[in-house]
Write a protein that holds these residues in place. Structure first.
Motif, mmCIF file in Angstrom:
data_model
loop_
_atom_site.group_PDB
_atom_site.id
_atom_site.type_symbol
_atom_site.label_atom_id
_atom_site.label_comp_id
_atom_site.label_asym_id
_atom_site.label_seq_id
_atom_site.Cartn_x
_atom_site.Cartn_y
_atom_site.Cartn_z
ATOM 1 N N MET A 34 0.814 -1.191 0.000
ATOM 2 C CA MET A 34 0.000 0.000 0.000
ATOM 3 C C MET A 34 0.866 1.268 0.000
ATOM 4 O O MET A 34 0.448 2.290 -0.506
ATOM 5 C CB MET A 34 -0.929 -0.037 1.210
ATOM 6 N N SER A 35 2.071 1.177 0.543
ATOM 7 C CA SER A 35 2.917 2.367 0.603
ATOM 8 C C SER A 35 3.398 2.780 -0.791
ATOM 9 O O SER A 35 3.618 3.963 -1.036
ATOM 10 C CB SER A 35 4.112 2.131 1.524
ATOM 11 N N LEU A 36 3.533 1.830 -1.713
ATOM 12 C CA LEU A 36 3.931 2.164 -3.076
ATOM 13 C C LEU A 36 2.841 2.987 -3.753
ATOM 14 O O LEU A 36 3.133 3.980 -4.429
ATOM 15 C CB LEU A 36 4.213 0.890 -3.875
ATOM 16 N N ILE A 37 1.598 2.597 -3.561
ATOM 17 C CA ILE A 37 0.481 3.351 -4.147
ATOM 18 C C ILE A 37 0.429 4.748 -3.558
ATOM 19 O O ILE A 37 0.226 5.731 -4.274
ATOM 20 C CB ILE A 37 -0.848 2.596 -3.928
ATOM 21 N N THR A 38 0.655 4.863 -2.262
ATOM 22 C CA THR A 38 0.655 6.177 -1.615
ATOM 23 C C THR A 38 1.794 7.036 -2.150
ATOM 24 O O THR A 38 1.606 8.227 -2.428
ATOM 25 C CB THR A 38 0.787 6.014 -0.088
ATOM 26 N N TYR A 39 2.983 6.444 -2.322
ATOM 27 C CA TYR A 39 4.132 7.186 -2.844
ATOM 28 C C TYR A 39 3.859 7.691 -4.257
ATOM 29 O O TYR A 39 4.130 8.849 -4.571
ATOM 30 C CB TYR A 39 5.377 6.303 -2.834
ATOM 31 N N VAL A 40 3.328 6.838 -5.114
ATOM 32 C CA VAL A 40 3.028 7.231 -6.488
ATOM 33 C C VAL A 40 1.967 8.326 -6.503
ATOM 34 O O VAL A 40 2.073 9.302 -7.250
ATOM 35 C CB VAL A 40 2.588 6.006 -7.321
ATOM 36 N N HIS A 41 0.973 8.201 -5.664
ATOM 37 C CA HIS A 41 -0.083 9.218 -5.594
ATOM 38 C C HIS A 41 0.487 10.567 -5.165
ATOM 39 O O HIS A 41 0.174 11.606 -5.764
ATOM 40 C CB HIS A 41 -1.183 8.775 -4.619
ATOM 41 N N VAL A 42 1.315 10.577 -4.134
ATOM 42 C CA VAL A 42 1.900 11.826 -3.646
ATOM 43 C C VAL A 42 2.832 12.423 -4.692
ATOM 44 O O VAL A 42 2.819 13.642 -4.936
ATOM 45 C CB VAL A 42 2.634 11.594 -2.301
ATOM 46 N N ALA A 43 3.645 11.595 -5.336
ATOM 47 C CA ALA A 43 4.565 12.098 -6.356
ATOM 48 C C ALA A 43 3.797 12.701 -7.531
ATOM 49 O O ALA A 43 4.148 13.767 -8.040
ATOM 50 C CB ALA A 43 5.479 10.975 -6.829
ATOM 51 N N LEU A 44 2.742 12.017 -7.980
ATOM 52 C CA LEU A 44 1.939 12.520 -9.091
ATOM 53 C C LEU A 44 1.217 13.809 -8.719
ATOM 54 O O LEU A 44 1.194 14.769 -9.500
ATOM 55 C CB LEU A 44 0.933 11.451 -9.521
ATOM 56 N N THR A 45 0.653 13.844 -7.546
ATOM 57 C CA THR A 45 -0.055 15.046 -7.095
ATOM 58 C C THR A 45 0.898 16.230 -6.983
ATOM 59 O O THR A 45 0.568 17.356 -7.380
ATOM 60 C CB THR A 45 -0.732 14.786 -5.735
ATOM 61 N N THR A 46 2.096 15.985 -6.460
ATOM 62 C CA THR A 46 3.088 17.057 -6.329
ATOM 63 C C THR A 46 3.525 17.567 -7.700
ATOM 64 O O THR A 46 3.628 18.784 -7.914
ATOM 65 C CB THR A 46 4.313 16.550 -5.550
ATOM 66 N N ARG A 47 3.762 16.666 -8.629
ATOM 67 C CA ARG A 47 4.201 17.081 -9.973
ATOM 68 C C ARG A 47 3.114 17.871 -10.688
ATOM 69 O O ARG A 47 3.400 18.879 -11.339
ATOM 70 C CB ARG A 47 4.583 15.835 -10.785
ATOM 71 N N LEU A 48 1.870 17.437 -10.575
ATOM 72 C CA LEU A 48 0.774 18.175 -11.200
ATOM 73 C C LEU A 48 0.620 19.559 -10.579
ATOM 74 O O LEU A 48 0.341 20.534 -11.282
ATOM 75 C CB LEU A 48 -0.526 17.383 -11.095
ATOM 76 N N ALA A 49 0.827 19.671 -9.270
ATOM 77 C CA ALA A 49 0.752 20.978 -8.608
ATOM 78 C C ALA A 49 1.871 21.891 -9.097
ATOM 79 O O ALA A 49 1.657 23.091 -9.310
ATOM 80 C CB ALA A 49 0.821 20.796 -7.092
ATOM 81 N N GLU A 50 3.071 21.329 -9.307
ATOM 82 C CA GLU A 50 4.181 22.134 -9.830
ATOM 83 C C GLU A 50 3.890 22.622 -11.248
ATOM 84 O O GLU A 50 4.190 23.760 -11.600
ATOM 85 C CB GLU A 50 5.471 21.319 -9.826
ATOM 86 N N LEU A 51 3.322 21.765 -12.061
ATOM 87 C CA LEU A 51 3.007 22.164 -13.437
ATOM 88 C C LEU A 51 1.943 23.248 -13.470
ATOM 89 O O LEU A 51 1.999 24.163 -14.288
ATOM 90 C CB LEU A 51 2.556 20.954 -14.249
ATOM 91 N N ARG A 52 0.972 23.156 -12.609
ATOM 92 C CA ARG A 52 -0.072 24.188 -12.570
ATOM 93 C C ARG A 52 0.471 25.508 -12.045
ATOM 94 O O ARG A 52 0.083 26.574 -12.490
ATOM 95 C CB ARG A 52 -1.234 23.725 -11.687
ATOM 96 N N ARG A 53 1.414 25.446 -11.086
ATOM 97 C CA ARG A 53 1.956 26.668 -10.498
ATOM 98 C C ARG A 53 2.834 27.409 -11.493
ATOM 99 O O ARG A 53 2.831 28.624 -11.561
ATOM 100 C CB ARG A 53 2.767 26.315 -9.253
ATOM 101 N N ASP A 54 3.599 26.682 -12.296
ATOM 102 C CA ASP A 54 4.512 27.302 -13.257
ATOM 103 C C ASP A 54 3.879 27.351 -14.640
ATOM 104 O O ASP A 54 4.520 27.047 -15.640
ATOM 105 C CB ASP A 54 5.824 26.516 -13.318
ATOM 106 N N GLY A 55 2.643 27.763 -14.722
ATOM 107 C CA GLY A 55 1.939 27.792 -15.988
ATOM 108 C C GLY A 55 2.451 28.825 -16.969
ATOM 109 O O GLY A 55 2.178 28.765 -18.149
ATOM 110 N N GLU A 56 3.224 29.781 -16.507
ATOM 111 C CA GLU A 56 3.733 30.840 -17.370
ATOM 112 C C GLU A 56 4.999 30.435 -18.110
ATOM 113 O O GLU A 56 5.555 31.214 -18.852
ATOM 114 C CB GLU A 56 4.018 32.097 -16.533
#
Length: 69
Positions: free
Chosen positions: A1-23
């Motif tokens: 279960m920790s692998l799924i949590t790690y992948v979820h957190v990594a994906l969520t963090t990367r998507l947040a970075e992409l949205r923040r640096d939209g310019e």
């Protein structure tokens, strides 16, 4: 279960970075796909223009030798 949590957190963090640096000019469509699309459309347009030009040239009557008066 920790692998799924790690992948979820990594994906969520990367998507947040992409949205923040939209310019930055990031595009969801890679440049290679855009270039391929433009080349594909240009090839079709060139082919259609060539076909129309050949039809127009074939519609011109053939040259016949004029008769002397």
């Amino acid at each position: 279960m920790s692998l799924i949590t790690y992948v979820h957190v990594a994906l969520t963090t990367r998507l947040a970075e992409l949205r923040r640096d939209g310019e930055r000019g990031d595009s969801p469509v890679p440049t290679a796909v855009i270039i391929f699309g433009l080349v594909f459309v240009a090839t079709i347009v060139t082919g259609l223009a060539l076909a129309k030009a050949e039809d127009w040239m074939n519609g011109i009557p053939a040259h016949s030798n004029p008769t002397k008066p």
